[in-house]
Each structure stands twice: as C-alpha cells, then as structure tokens.
Design a protein around this motif. Structure first.
Motif, short mmCIF file in Angstrom:
data_model
loop_
_atom_site.label_atom_id
_atom_site.label_comp_id
_atom_site.label_asym_id
_atom_site.label_seq_id
_atom_site.Cartn_x
_atom_site.Cartn_y
_atom_site.Cartn_z
N PRO A 66 0.82 -1.22 0.00
CA PRO A 66 0.00 0.00 0.00
C PRO A 66 0.85 1.27 0.00
N MET A 67 0.35 2.29 -0.70
CA MET A 67 1.01 3.59 -0.74
C MET A 67 -0.01 4.65 -0.34
N ASP A 68 0.44 5.73 0.28
CA ASP A 68 -0.47 6.83 0.57
C ASP A 68 0.26 8.16 0.39
N TYR A 69 -0.55 9.22 0.30
CA TYR A 69 -0.03 10.57 0.10
C TYR A 69 -0.63 11.47 1.18
N PRO A 70 0.01 11.57 2.35
CA PRO A 70 -0.51 12.42 3.43
C PRO A 70 -0.72 13.85 2.95
N GLY A 71 -1.89 14.39 3.25
CA GLY A 71 -2.21 15.76 2.85
C GLY A 71 -2.55 15.89 1.38
N GLY A 72 -2.69 14.76 0.67
CA GLY A 72 -2.94 14.81 -0.77
C GLY A 72 -4.25 15.48 -1.12
N TYR A 73 -5.32 15.20 -0.34
CA TYR A 73 -6.62 15.79 -0.68
C TYR A 73 -6.61 17.30 -0.44
N GLU A 74 -6.05 17.73 0.66
CA GLU A 74 -5.99 19.17 0.94
C GLU A 74 -5.22 19.92 -0.15
N GLN A 75 -4.14 19.30 -0.61
CA GLN A 75 -3.38 19.92 -1.70
C GLN A 75 -4.21 19.98 -2.98
N ALA A 76 -4.98 18.93 -3.24
CA ALA A 76 -5.80 18.88 -4.45
C ALA A 76 -6.86 19.98 -4.44
N VAL A 77 -7.44 20.27 -3.28
CA VAL A 77 -8.45 21.33 -3.18
C VAL A 77 -7.84 22.68 -3.54
N GLY A 78 -6.64 22.93 -3.04
CA GLY A 78 -5.99 24.19 -3.37
C GLY A 78 -5.64 24.30 -4.84
N GLN A 79 -5.16 23.19 -5.42
CA GLN A 79 -4.80 23.20 -6.83
C GLN A 79 -6.02 23.37 -7.73
N LEU A 80 -7.19 22.88 -7.26
CA LEU A 80 -8.40 22.98 -8.09
C LEU A 80 -8.78 24.43 -8.37
N GLN A 81 -8.68 25.28 -7.35
CA GLN A 81 -9.03 26.70 -7.56
C GLN A 81 -8.02 27.37 -8.47
N ILE A 82 -6.74 27.05 -8.30
CA ILE A 82 -5.72 27.61 -9.19
C ILE A 82 -5.97 27.16 -10.62
N CYS A 83 -6.32 25.90 -10.78
CA CYS A 83 -6.59 25.37 -12.11
C CYS A 83 -7.73 26.11 -12.79
#
Length: 238
Positions: A66-83
């Motif tokens: 298994p692999m995970d990305y801590p804080g990945g969702y929070e980062q994605a939310v920020g990137q969505l607005q920039i996008c």
C-alpha cells in the motif's frame, strides 16, 4: 496532443527513478464543473482526489504494497481553484480552436476473479480511447438497472485520449445477464457490452485473469516498464 487538452490538464509532473525501472506522475486538471487530481506509478493509478466524498481514494489492488499521500486531498483542493483560474485565462487564448471529440475505441467487460457460483466477484467495464473526458457508465442485471457501481477518474493515454474503468460488485448465478452501457459526447447512442453467467464456471475462468496474464506477459516480453500491475498478474499465471 489535443489542443483542448491544455484547458483540462494544466500540468503533469513526471519523475523517473535512478535505475530507470520505475516512473511516477502527478496530474491535476479541471473544467468549469469537474476537477481531477491523480497520482500514479508505472502507468497505473495509485491515488486520486474524490471531490464529492471530500477525501483521497486509493484504488490499489491487494497484491501490491500500500502507498499513501498524506495531505494529498488538501493539496488537491488548493490546486483545483488555481486550475480554474488558469482555465479562464487559457480559454481566452484558445477561443478560436474548434472542439474535438473521439468516440471510445474499445469497451470490454470481464470479471476480476475466476467465476464461482454464489461467490462474490467484481464485473469490470473498461473504456478507452475517448476524448474529451469523462464517460458515463450504467449497469443492468437481467435488463433491470442496478446501482452501487463505481468508476475511477479519467486516466490520460499517451495519444491524448482517456481511459476509465467502472466496477460492479456481483454474485454470479447461472443464467444472469449483465450489461454496461457507455455514454459519451461523441456517441449518438450508448455503446453496450454484455456479460452472461454461463455453466461450468470452474472450467472457464473469467476474462479478467486472462486479460491480465496476456497483457502482463506481453509487456514483459517487450520490456515495457509501464505495466507493473499487469506484470505481477502475468508472473502469477506463468
């Protein structure tokens, strides 16, 4: 690369390991009503942000570490607005480009595991070669609509088209007939594939293992590193 793809996928970060055997990537994209943030390894999906469920999803098979990305969702939310801010800027510069549409080049339906009557399994509807993303996939059992299916985020192919996979949990019973219907902007009517639960399931393994084995062994022969998950399946079958 498709011109309008620049509007949907604004960046892709690719890195390659020192020994050249593995590569990972991070893709973020958006439209006015859709957002995507996905991590992958060797051409396979490892994690993606589900903005409806508001969490990071890890669609990894059980046979990998298994692999995970801590804080990945929070980062994605920020990137969505920039996008979406960048989308408005890019749209102004590309307003004269006509939209492009490609119908799905292939739709396949198969089982994840070897079929056994009364044992839980998963039906997979694999859709590839379409543009733009996404597609909509609906399921039926004995001509009646069923709910509870899932679908991954669109995955970009090297030619600029996309791939998506829908899954439906089911319990095989003799004579049951399932179908997956694919809808897309470039289609005038849905593309439908049928799966029928047939007799003697133990002597006739599901298509899923056969597909994984064939693709995995082929990728191994040609030395393509992008099929990590398939290669594992191929090794299990050899």
């Amino acid at each position: 690369m498709k011109m309008k793809e620049l509007l949907l996928f604004l960046y892709c970060v690719l890195s390659v390991s020192v020994d050249g055997q593995h590569s990972d990537f991070h893709i973020a994209g958006c439209s006015d009503s859709y957002g995507e943030d996905v991590y992958g390894l060797d051409g396979e999906e490892v994690a993606y942000a589900d903005f409806n469920k508001q969490k990071e999803i890890y669609p990894q098979p059980p046979f990998v570490d298994p692999m995970d990305y801590p804080g990945g969702y929070e980062q994605a939310v920020g990137q969505l607005q920039i996008c979406r801010d960048n989308l408005q800027t890019g749209r102004k510069g590309m307003k004269d480009f006509p939209p492009e549409e490609d119908v799905p080049s292939a739709v396949m339906i198969y089982t994840r595991d070897e079929v056994e009557f009364g044992e839980k399994n998963t039906l997979i509807c694999h859709v590839t070669g379409f543009y733009p993303a996404p597609v909509n996939v609906s399921w039926t059992k004995n001509q009646q609509k069923v709910t509870g299916s899932s679908i991954n985020v669109p995955y970009p192919n090297k030619d600029g088209t996309f791939t998506q996979i829908s899954r439906l949990e089911f319990t095989p019973q003799l004579g049951d007939i399932y179908s997956c219907a694919v809808q897309h902007l470039a289609l005038t009517q849905p593309l439908t594939k049928i799966y029928e639960v047939e007799v003697s399931p133990r002597s006739d393994p599901g298509v899923g293992p056969s597909v994984f084995c064939g693709v995995g062994l082929t990728l191994g022969l040609v030395g393509v590193a992008a099929g990590t998950f398939f290669l594992v399946k191929g090794n299990e079958c050899s």
